[in-house]
Enzyme design. Structure first.
Site, PDB file in Angstrom:
ATOM      1  N   GLY A 110      33.415  25.011 126.506  1.00 13.80           N
ATOM      2  CA  GLY A 110      32.546  25.790 125.799  1.00 13.80           C
ATOM      3  C   GLY A 110      31.220  25.647 126.164  1.00 13.80           C
ATOM      4  O   GLY A 110      30.280  26.387 125.581  1.00 13.80           O
ATOM      5  N   PRO A 138      36.206  21.936 130.685  1.00 16.89           N
ATOM      6  CA  PRO A 138      35.126  23.109 130.942  1.00 16.89           C
ATOM      7  C   PRO A 138      35.716  24.193 131.923  1.00 16.89           C
ATOM      8  O   PRO A 138      36.185  23.942 132.784  1.00 16.89           O
ATOM      9  CB  PRO A 138      33.905  22.205 131.427  1.00 16.89           C
ATOM     10  CG  PRO A 138      34.720  20.850 132.019  1.00 16.89           C
ATOM     11  CD  PRO A 138      36.013  20.605 131.070  1.00 16.89           C
ATOM     12  N   GLY A 139      35.104  25.234 131.538  1.00 16.25           N
ATOM     13  CA  GLY A 139      35.476  26.394 132.476  1.00 16.25           C
ATOM     14  C   GLY A 139      34.178  26.962 132.888  1.00 16.25           C
ATOM     15  O   GLY A 139      33.685  26.720 134.041  1.00 16.25           O
ATOM     16  N   ARG A 140      33.579  27.850 132.298  1.00 19.13           N
ATOM     17  CA  ARG A 140      32.264  28.570 132.691  1.00 19.13           C
ATOM     18  C   ARG A 140      31.268  27.603 133.078  1.00 19.13           C
ATOM     19  O   ARG A 140      30.574  27.910 133.989  1.00 19.13           O
ATOM     20  CB  ARG A 140      31.749  29.217 131.206  1.00 19.13           C
ATOM     21  CG  ARG A 140      30.435  30.051 131.402  1.00 19.13           C
ATOM     22  CD  ARG A 140      29.850  30.608 130.066  1.00 19.13           C
ATOM     23  NE  ARG A 140      30.964  30.849 129.056  1.00 19.13           N
ATOM     24  CZ  ARG A 140      31.231  32.329 129.040  1.00 19.13           C
ATOM     25  NH1 ARG A 140      30.867  33.099 129.993  1.00 19.13           N
ATOM     26  NH2 ARG A 140      32.280  32.508 127.962  1.00 19.13           N
ATOM     27  N   ARG A 145      32.595  41.737 131.876  1.00 24.63           N
ATOM     28  CA  ARG A 145      31.747  41.232 130.607  1.00 24.63           C
ATOM     29  C   ARG A 145      30.885  42.153 129.918  1.00 24.63           C
ATOM     30  O   ARG A 145      31.094  42.228 128.823  1.00 24.63           O
ATOM     31  CB  ARG A 145      31.379  39.837 131.113  1.00 24.63           C
ATOM     32  CG  ARG A 145      32.065  39.029 131.554  1.00 24.63           C
ATOM     33  CD  ARG A 145      31.652  37.508 131.974  1.00 24.63           C
ATOM     34  NE  ARG A 145      31.284  36.864 130.535  1.00 24.63           N
ATOM     35  CZ  ARG A 145      29.849  36.868 130.554  1.00 24.63           C
ATOM     36  NH1 ARG A 145      28.956  37.392 131.204  1.00 24.63           N
ATOM     37  NH2 ARG A 145      29.502  36.518 129.368  1.00 24.63           N
ATOM     38  N   CYS A 189      35.351  55.959 135.550  1.00 29.91           N
ATOM     39  CA  CYS A 189      35.240  57.017 134.717  1.00 29.91           C
ATOM     40  C   CYS A 189      35.318  56.519 133.198  1.00 29.91           C
ATOM     41  O   CYS A 189      36.134  57.069 132.406  1.00 29.91           O
ATOM     42  CB  CYS A 189      36.246  58.137 134.867  1.00 29.91           C
ATOM     43  SG  CYS A 189      36.200  58.658 136.674  1.00 29.91           S
ATOM     44  N   GLU A 190      34.130  55.981 132.704  1.00 28.66           N
ATOM     45  CA  GLU A 190      34.187  55.559 131.286  1.00 28.66           C
ATOM     46  C   GLU A 190      32.555  55.513 131.110  1.00 28.66           C
ATOM     47  O   GLU A 190      31.946  54.722 131.789  1.00 28.66           O
ATOM     48  CB  GLU A 190      34.705  54.190 131.081  1.00 28.66           C
ATOM     49  CG  GLU A 190      36.237  54.014 131.179  1.00 28.66           C
ATOM     50  CD  GLU A 190      36.709  53.922 130.225  1.00 28.66           C
ATOM     51  OE1 GLU A 190      36.326  54.079 129.028  1.00 28.66           O
ATOM     52  OE2 GLU A 190      38.242  54.392 129.968  1.00 28.66           O
TER      53      GLU A 190
HETATM   54  C1  LIG Z   1      38.577  29.101 127.374  1.00 26.69           C
HETATM   55  C2  LIG Z   1      38.993  27.743 126.898  1.00 26.69           C
HETATM   56  C3  LIG Z   1      38.186  26.597 127.591  1.00 26.69           C
HETATM   57  C4  LIG Z   1      37.035  26.899 128.293  1.00 26.69           C
HETATM   58  O1  LIG Z   1      36.091  27.544 127.678  1.00 26.69           O
HETATM   59  P1  LIG Z   1      34.346  27.517 128.528  1.00 26.69           P
HETATM   60  O2  LIG Z   1      33.619  28.165 127.386  1.00 26.69           O
HETATM   61  O3  LIG Z   1      34.837  28.373 129.671  1.00 26.69           O
HETATM   62  O4  LIG Z   1      34.204  26.256 128.871  1.00 26.69           O
HETATM   63  C5  LIG Z   1      38.702  25.325 127.198  1.00 26.69           C
HETATM   64  N1  LIG Z   1      39.474  25.047 126.390  1.00 26.69           N
HETATM   65  C6  LIG Z   1      40.360  26.267 125.929  1.00 26.69           C
HETATM   66  C7  LIG Z   1      41.362  25.762 124.868  1.00 26.69           C
HETATM   67  C8  LIG Z   1      40.175  27.650 125.968  1.00 26.69           C
HETATM   68  O5  LIG Z   1      40.603  28.247 125.548  1.00 26.69           O
END
Ligand SMILES: *Cc1c(COP(=O)(O)O)cnc(C)c1O
Length: 426
Positions: free
Chosen positions: A247, A285-287, A323, A354-355
């Site tokens: 997050g 972590p992802g983003r 996004r 086309c949107e």
């Molecule tokens: C999407 C998600 C993440 C990663 O979230 P980011 O905002 O990309 O860091 C981690 N844990 C769970 C359970 C998620 O659904």
């Protein structure tokens, strides 16, 4: 040589008036592979990961990259080689991890709607942990595991209900959303999990939202989580690992999230003070690992002046960069080769789909001409992974840069690729 890094975008810089990702000129990649083209920086991902590792120096940490942010195989391979595990949300993602050379034993499985087939697949592969999101899911997981003669390792995702008044942007850790088990039900849910024959309680987790740019929601959620751990352990159920989810935000438009190491310095002040500092930790972590490591290069097809608005029509669209259409999200847009001296004008940057929802940036001041190339920044997370074939547009190509080397990690899809699973009538 004159080099200016773009603030918040490490390893993306202008050198002598041309945009580079590390030591590779983006326009060279666009010439070789066409546009739209995603370009990612290995060094940027390595640094983002290192910030977490510094924050946890001397602690027991398992990092699970939340692969839904960008699940291209080579990206997964990169994180697997760095020793990371993966946070998955489907059986398909598990197959991707294995195809990329990742280990099932480092995988945790999140998501509110796991099917029995996915549970079976993950149990047979031997994943590290199921992050269970409801009481009903616990019952089904126990049944599935028992039928296979296994015990499923489980963590329960707690919804900490962090006060929305102070943190209104948090979108998954509030009472009103579908994620996790309610705070008040947590102990009862753990007691049920401990009693079920097919389960082995191993951890606890939360994930309070995405693009979080302040420390306080994490601090609040952590306090609530630690209270719960004390309660659960007092009831005789040991919690082996604590998982703080993901997050952490990135800088899209002047956002100032804490650095990962600074965030964890503050969290460890709390964890140490409360006697939890030597636990086994996990994060998802992802983003924050990939978002600002990537850009999407695109070509200006047409300029269309209008009475109310000027449109800059580019060859990337909502199917490549969903996004803005989905969340009204902001992505910075910069030229690959800035036109020094020519005056800027305000444009809505839009794609060919086309949107009317197919826009990439609104009211942007750009000095551009037809045929110029632009870079849509912060495109490493939740872009390619959310892309579609809408309007029978093939998915873009992707390149991963490492120093002076550029690896094509995804070939552009052809139209035939987009309809290969379709069948004509007899
Ligand atoms: C999407 C998600 C993440 C990663 O979230 P980011 O905002 O990309 O860091 C981690 N844990 C769970 C359970 C998620 O659904």
């Amino acid at each position: 040589m004159n080099s200016t890094e773009l603030p918040g975008h490490p390893h993306i810089a202008y050198r002598d008036n041309a945009l580079f990702v590390e030591d590779v000129r983006v326009s060279d990649l666009a010439r070789d592979h066409g546009t739209p083209l995603f370009v990612y920086s290995t060094a940027s991902m390595r640094e983002a990961l290192a910030a977490y590792q510094r924050g946890f120096a001397g602690r027991k940490l398992h990092i699970c990259y939340a692969m839904k942010a960008n699940s291209s195989l080579a990206m997964l391979q990169f994180f697997a080689r760095q020793g990371c595990g993966f946070d998955i949300v489907s059986g398909g993602e598990l197959e991707r991890v294995l195809a990329a050379g990742g280990e099932a034993g480092k995988v945790i499985f999140s998501g509110v709607g796991k099917t029995r087939a996915e549970m079976r697949q993950a149990l047979q592969a031997g994943i590290l942990c199921f992050n269970v999101e409801s009481e009903a899911e616990l019952e089904v997981l126990s049944e599935v595991a028992t039928a296979l003669g296994k015990r499923a390792p489980v963590s329960i995702r707690v919804n900490p209900n962090v006060d929305p008044k102070t943190h209104p942007y948090i979108s998954t850790g509030l009472k009103g959303n579908k994620f996790g088990v309610a705070h008040e039900r947590t102990l009862a849910t753990y007691q049920r999990a401990a009693a079920l024959p097919g389960l082995q309680v191993v951890g606890i987790d939360f994930h309070i939202g995405s693009q979080i740019t302040e420390v306080s929601p994490y601090l609040d959620a952590t306090d609530r989580l630690l209270d719960l751990i004390e309660l659960i352990e007092a009831a005789g159920i040991p919690i082996h690992h604590i998982d703080f989810g993901g997050g952490l935000g990135i800088n899209y438009n002047g956002d100032t999230p804490p650095a990962a190491d600074a965030l964890w310095q503050q969290l460890f002040a709390k964890l140490d003070a409360r006697g939890f500092g030597d636990r086994q930790f996990m994060i998802e972590p992802g983003r924050s690992l990939v978002g600002n490591a990537g850009l999407c290069a695109t070509e200006v097809l047409y300029l269309k002046p209008g009475e109310e608005k000027n449109f800059c029509i580019v060859d990337a669209a909502m199917n490549d960069l969903p996004r803005p259409a989905m969340y009204q999200a902001y992505h910075a847009i910069v030229p690959l080769q800035p036109r020094t001296g020519s005056p800027a004008q305000e444009y809505d940057v839009v794609g060919p789909v086309c949107e009317s929802g197919d826009w990439i940036g609104r009211d942007r001041s750009l000095a551009v001409q037809q045929g110029d190339q632009l870079a849509v920044l912060s495109a490493g997370a939740y872009c390619m992974a959310m892309s579609s074939n809408y309007n029978t547009r093939g998915r873009a190509a992707e390149v991963l840069v490492d120093g002076g080397q550029a690896h094509l990690i995804r070939t552009r899809e052809t139209a035939a690729d987009t309809f290969r699973n379709e069948h004509l009538l007899p």
